[in-house]
Design an enzyme around this catalytic site. Structure first.
Site, PDB file in Angstrom:
ATOM      1  N   SER A   9      -1.378   3.679  -1.306  1.00 28.70           N
ATOM      2  CA  SER A   9      -2.618   4.648  -1.375  1.00 28.70           C
ATOM      3  C   SER A   9      -2.859   5.168  -0.052  1.00 28.70           C
ATOM      4  CB  SER A   9      -3.498   3.847  -1.760  1.00 28.70           C
ATOM      5  OG  SER A   9      -4.984   4.675  -1.639  1.00 28.70           O
ATOM      6  N   TYR A  26      -8.877  -3.275  -1.080  1.00 24.36           N
ATOM      7  CA  TYR A  26      -8.076  -2.588  -1.535  1.00 24.36           C
ATOM      8  C   TYR A  26      -7.087  -1.891  -0.422  1.00 24.36           C
ATOM      9  CZ  TYR A  26      -6.280   1.327  -4.083  1.00 24.36           C
ATOM     10  OH  TYR A  26      -5.121   2.173  -4.992  1.00 24.36           O
TER      11      TYR A  26
END
Length: 267
Positions: free
Chosen positions: A129, A142
């Protein structure tokens, strides 16, 4: 002979989009899900796999090898979102996120490497990501789990180069998927010192996902990587500003970049 592709987390979102695109392009595609029987309309085969269960991982890879004789491409796509003030996220949820986003992909890689060594070829694409390039407020866990997978890839690819096995990262920005529905949200707790700002940022995060790009762009990027003889270490796909934020992180002073992020999130 068409290449055999295994995609973890292939029942929805980005994984499903990748699987459908590669099937259309003539690849022999297997996707995975913890409950494949729920997805009877899948356009490619789904096998049972839970990235938190090493026995499940080995069995899934065995199923692919028995069915198609090899595994040419592994796409580590299975992942989970998590939001909240780091102080208030339960330890069990932090560990669960790392189990899915980091330890799971590592174990899938470890399970597929013997088969790829036997073939003397293979490609592993880790879906990370853009959030993994920076510590984002209320998305810190995250960011950390995806950033760790980026670094693991850098080390891994040097270790497996002698086996003619390639590895790379593909970091998407925000895409219109159902990740928000499956994400762990620490509750916006009334009276919490983070109540107002976390509530505001959480709304911003969900809007970014809802307004994200078509995941078909990620599928197309994967297709191009598969057809690149010597892939780069890192690839990014998403909105220009999201990709450019990684460049800014590299060239701006730390505090200047931090101020930019805080302004974006209205902190």
């Amino acid at each position: 002979m068409s290449k055999v592709v295994l995609i973890t987390g292939g029942s929805s979102g980005i994984g499903k989009s990748i699987g459908e695109f590669l099937t259309y392009k003539g690849y022999d595609v297997y996707g995975t899900s913890r409950t494949p029987e729920r997805y009877t309309d899948s356009k490619f085969r789904l096998v049972a796999l839970d990235v938190a269960d090493t026995t499940s991982i080995k069995k899934a890879i065995q199923t692919v090898v028995e069915g198609s004789g090899r595994v040419d491409v592994l796409i580590n796509n299975a992942g989970a979102g998590i939001t909240g003030p780091i102080e208030e996220i339960p330890d069990v949820e932090i560990k669960r996120n790392f189990e899915t986003n980091l330890f799971g992909p590592i174990n899938v890689i470890k399970a597929v490497l013997p088969q790829m060594r036997l073939q003397n070829s293979g490609l592993i694409i880790n879906i990370t990501s853009i959030a993994g390039y920076m510590g984002l407020p209320y998305r810190g866990i995250y960011s950390a789990s995806k950033g760790a997978l980026e670094l693991i890839t850098e080390a891994f690819r040097m270790e497996i180069k002698d086996f003619n096995i390639r590895m790379t990262n593909l970091a998407p920005g925000d895409f219109a998927t159902n990740i928000a529905a499956g994400r762990y949200h620490a509750p916006v707790t009334k009276g919490s010192p983070y109540e107002t700002k976390y509530g505001s940022v959480l709304k911003n995060i969900d809007e970014d996902v809802d307004n994200g790009n078509d995941p078909a762009l990620v599928a197309n990027a994967v297709f191009k990587i598969i057809n690149t003889p010597y892939p780069k270490i890192h690839y990014k796909v998403g909105a220009f500003l999201q990709k450019f934020s990684v460049v800014l992180k590299r060239i701006l002073p730390d505090k200047t970049y931090e101020k930019m992020l805080m302004k974006h999130y209205k902190l």
